[in-house]
Design a protein around this motif. Structure first.
Motif, PDB file in Angstrom:
ATOM      1  N   MET A 164       0.842  -1.187   0.000  1.00  0.00           N
ATOM      2  CA  MET A 164       0.000   0.000   0.000  1.00  0.00           C
ATOM      3  C   MET A 164       0.880   1.241   0.000  1.00  0.00           C
ATOM      4  N   ASP A 165       0.633   2.140  -0.934  1.00  0.00           N
ATOM      5  CA  ASP A 165       1.391   3.385  -1.006  1.00  0.00           C
ATOM      6  C   ASP A 165       0.452   4.532  -0.681  1.00  0.00           C
ATOM      7  N   LEU A 166       0.679   5.188   0.452  1.00  0.00           N
ATOM      8  CA  LEU A 166      -0.168   6.291   0.885  1.00  0.00           C
ATOM      9  C   LEU A 166       0.529   7.640   0.728  1.00  0.00           C
ATOM     10  N   THR A 167       1.549   7.683  -0.109  1.00  0.00           N
ATOM     11  CA  THR A 167       2.250   8.940  -0.355  1.00  0.00           C
ATOM     12  C   THR A 167       1.262   9.996  -0.842  1.00  0.00           C
ATOM     13  N   GLY A 168       1.329  11.169  -0.238  1.00  0.00           N
ATOM     14  CA  GLY A 168       0.432  12.253  -0.619  1.00  0.00           C
ATOM     15  C   GLY A 168      -0.826  12.324   0.224  1.00  0.00           C
ATOM     16  N   LYS A 169      -1.087  11.296   1.024  1.00  0.00           N
ATOM     17  CA  LYS A 169      -2.262  11.303   1.887  1.00  0.00           C
ATOM     18  C   LYS A 169      -1.880  11.863   3.261  1.00  0.00           C
ATOM     19  N   HIS A 170      -2.829  12.559   3.878  1.00  0.00           N
ATOM     20  CA  HIS A 170      -2.628  13.145   5.205  1.00  0.00           C
ATOM     21  C   HIS A 170      -3.603  12.491   6.170  1.00  0.00           C
ATOM     22  N   ALA A 171      -3.086  11.902   7.242  1.00  0.00           N
ATOM     23  CA  ALA A 171      -3.911  11.263   8.263  1.00  0.00           C
ATOM     24  C   ALA A 171      -3.862  12.064   9.554  1.00  0.00           C
ATOM     25  N   LEU A 172      -5.001  12.164  10.222  1.00  0.00           N
ATOM     26  CA  LEU A 172      -5.081  12.784  11.538  1.00  0.00           C
ATOM     27  C   LEU A 172      -5.513  11.709  12.532  1.00  0.00           C
ATOM     28  N   ILE A 173      -4.736  11.528  13.603  1.00  0.00           N
ATOM     29  CA  ILE A 173      -5.028  10.513  14.609  1.00  0.00           C
ATOM     30  C   ILE A 173      -5.018  11.172  15.976  1.00  0.00           C
ATOM     31  N   THR A 174      -6.163  11.200  16.635  1.00  0.00           N
ATOM     32  CA  THR A 174      -6.199  11.744  17.987  1.00  0.00           C
ATOM     33  C   THR A 174      -5.752  10.663  18.974  1.00  0.00           C
ATOM     34  N   GLY A 175      -5.173  11.102  20.081  1.00  0.00           N
ATOM     35  CA  GLY A 175      -4.613  10.144  21.021  1.00  0.00           C
ATOM     36  C   GLY A 175      -3.507   9.328  20.373  1.00  0.00           C
ATOM     37  N   GLY A 176      -2.700   9.993  19.573  1.00  0.00           N
ATOM     38  CA  GLY A 176      -1.706   9.292  18.762  1.00  0.00           C
ATOM     39  C   GLY A 176      -0.330   9.133  19.384  1.00  0.00           C
ATOM     40  N   GLY A 177      -0.161   9.557  20.602  1.00  0.00           N
ATOM     41  CA  GLY A 177       1.163   9.501  21.208  1.00  0.00           C
ATOM     42  C   GLY A 177       1.513   8.177  21.848  1.00  0.00           C
ATOM     43  N   THR A 178       0.514   7.345  22.101  1.00  0.00           N
ATOM     44  CA  THR A 178       0.746   6.053  22.751  1.00  0.00           C
ATOM     45  C   THR A 178      -0.244   5.023  22.216  1.00  0.00           C
ATOM     46  N   GLY A 179      -0.010   3.771  22.585  1.00  0.00           N
ATOM     47  CA  GLY A 179      -0.986   2.713  22.370  1.00  0.00           C
ATOM     48  C   GLY A 179      -1.448   2.513  20.948  1.00  0.00           C
ATOM     49  N   ILE A 180      -2.752   2.336  20.782  1.00  0.00           N
ATOM     50  CA  ILE A 180      -3.340   2.054  19.469  1.00  0.00           C
ATOM     51  C   ILE A 180      -3.065   3.196  18.489  1.00  0.00           C
ATOM     52  N   GLY A 181      -3.248   4.429  18.933  1.00  0.00           N
ATOM     53  CA  GLY A 181      -3.046   5.568  18.037  1.00  0.00           C
ATOM     54  C   GLY A 181      -1.639   5.625  17.492  1.00  0.00           C
ATOM     55  N   LEU A 182      -0.661   5.395  18.346  1.00  0.00           N
ATOM     56  CA  LEU A 182       0.732   5.413  17.899  1.00  0.00           C
ATOM     57  C   LEU A 182       1.016   4.265  16.942  1.00  0.00           C
ATOM     58  N   ALA A 183       0.498   3.086  17.230  1.00  0.00           N
ATOM     59  CA  ALA A 183       0.719   1.944  16.341  1.00  0.00           C
ATOM     60  C   ALA A 183       0.159   2.218  14.948  1.00  0.00           C
ATOM     61  N   ILE A 184      -1.010   2.831  14.883  1.00  0.00           N
ATOM     62  CA  ILE A 184      -1.597   3.170  13.581  1.00  0.00           C
ATOM     63  C   ILE A 184      -0.766   4.240  12.888  1.00  0.00           C
ATOM     64  N   ALA A 185      -0.346   5.253  13.641  1.00  0.00           N
ATOM     65  CA  ALA A 185       0.458   6.333  13.059  1.00  0.00           C
ATOM     66  C   ALA A 185       1.743   5.791  12.453  1.00  0.00           C
ATOM     67  N   GLN A 186       2.422   4.926  13.170  1.00  0.00           N
ATOM     68  CA  GLN A 186       3.687   4.378  12.682  1.00  0.00           C
ATOM     69  C   GLN A 186       3.473   3.487  11.455  1.00  0.00           C
ATOM     70  N   ASP A 187       2.388   2.740  11.444  1.00  0.00           N
ATOM     71  CA  ASP A 187       2.092   1.883  10.296  1.00  0.00           C
ATOM     72  C   ASP A 187       1.786   2.719   9.057  1.00  0.00           C
ATOM     73  N   LEU A 188       0.980   3.760   9.219  1.00  0.00           N
ATOM     74  CA  LEU A 188       0.637   4.606   8.070  1.00  0.00           C
ATOM     75  C   LEU A 188       1.860   5.377   7.570  1.00  0.00           C
ATOM     76  N   ALA A 189       2.684   5.861   8.492  1.00  0.00           N
ATOM     77  CA  ALA A 189       3.897   6.578   8.092  1.00  0.00           C
ATOM     78  C   ALA A 189       4.821   5.669   7.294  1.00  0.00           C
ATOM     79  N   ALA A 190       4.914   4.401   7.689  1.00  0.00           N
ATOM     80  CA  ALA A 190       5.756   3.448   6.965  1.00  0.00           C
ATOM     81  C   ALA A 190       5.245   3.205   5.554  1.00  0.00           C
ATOM     82  N   LYS A 191       3.964   3.492   5.339  1.00  0.00           N
ATOM     83  CA  LYS A 191       3.360   3.321   4.014  1.00  0.00           C
ATOM     84  C   LYS A 191       3.383   4.618   3.210  1.00  0.00           C
ATOM     85  N   GLY A 192       4.084   5.631   3.712  1.00  0.00           N
ATOM     86  CA  GLY A 192       4.263   6.869   2.965  1.00  0.00           C
ATOM     87  C   GLY A 192       3.332   7.994   3.349  1.00  0.00           C
ATOM     88  N   CYS A 193       2.434   7.755   4.300  1.00  0.00           N
ATOM     89  CA  CYS A 193       1.454   8.760   4.690  1.00  0.00           C
ATOM     90  C   CYS A 193       2.102   9.859   5.529  1.00  0.00           C
TER      91      CYS A 193
END
Length: 250
Positions: free
Chosen positions: A1-30
């Motif tokens: 999956m290539d998410l380059t050019g997409k912008h994601a907003l994740i609340t509560g993103g500093g720990t736990g589930i939010g951080l895991a999602i943020a790191q996964d999306l960033a690894a996909k180019g988001c």
């Protein structure tokens, strides 16, 4: 999956589930904006693709101004993940109105405000995904946690209604409903449950583990994988759904 050019907003993103999602999306180019109430926590996990922004989801003015600033800096939000929340049990006859209102302001009002402000830019694009991090408690009553369960039921109702509002448009609205996840929330609740139930902290933790059908805590990365599936190619017909992540049928 290539998410380059997409912008994601994740609340509560500093720990736990939010951080895991943020790191996964960033690894996909988001490009990812994560929010939370403590800037130092966000700064500790920020990278070239993940930007931390202090924001209190209970405060309408703060949500409006901060999301507008994120859009101005990093482009329209096309992936919105309202994840910020608090989880605490309390018997109804011991529940003060302030406790109830804070739970609703964080879990439900916060999701509403986050989605509302994100839609302002998402609707100007040709694609968008809203994925609310609800809970298995949003699908059934959770003993000793009526306030929390009500807030998550409300979140799911919001998502289902939005999916109806946008049928046939290139935006989908879904909710992930995990059981007990191995996050700081579980760590904090261990002490709380032990005190309320009059048991050891080890027993309290075992009570949460046993509530998951496969008898283990769920990893945040498992929830992130489910979010990626709802974002990825071929997900456009998954809309208005509640995806249970609880180790078995509940």
């Amino acid at each position: 999956m290539d998410l380059t050019g997409k912008h994601a907003l994740i609340t509560g993103g500093g720990t736990g589930i939010g951080l895991a999602i943020a790191q996964d999306l960033a690894a996909k180019g988001c490009t990812v904006t994560i929010t939370g109430r403590r800037q130092e926590v966000l700064d500790a996990v920020s990278t070239d693709r993940i930007t931390g922004m202090a924001m209190d989801v209970r405060n309408e003015d703060d949500v409006v101004s901060k999301i507008a600033a994120a859009v101005a800096a990093r482009g329209p939000i096309q992936i919105c993940i309202p994840n910020a929340g608090i989880a605490e049990g309390r018997a109804v006859h011991k529940t003060e109105l302030d406790f109830w209102r804070n739970m609703m302001a964080t879990n439900l009002d916060g999701a509403f405000l986050t989605i509302r402000e994100s839609l302002k830019s998402m609707r100007q694009t040709d694609w968008g995904r809203v994925i609310a991090i609800a809970s298995i408690a949003g699908l059934r009553g959770l003993p000793g946690a009526a306030c929390y369960s009500a807030s998550k039921h409300g979140m799911i109702g919001l998502i289902r209604s939005l999916s109806e509002d946008y049928l046939g448009q290139p935006y989908t609205f879904n909710a992930l409903c995990p059981g007990y996840v191995d996050t700081p929330i579980v760590t904090r609740n261990t002490t709380s449950i032990a005190q309320r139930a009059g048991v050891s902290e080890e027993k309290a933790r075992d009570m949460m583990i046993s509530a998951n059908r496969h008898k283990r805590l769920i990893l945040p990365e498992e929830v992130a994988t489910a979010a990626a599936w709802l974002i990825g190619d071929g997900s456009q017909s998954i809309n208005g759904q509640t995806i249970e992540i609880a180790g078995g049928h509940m």
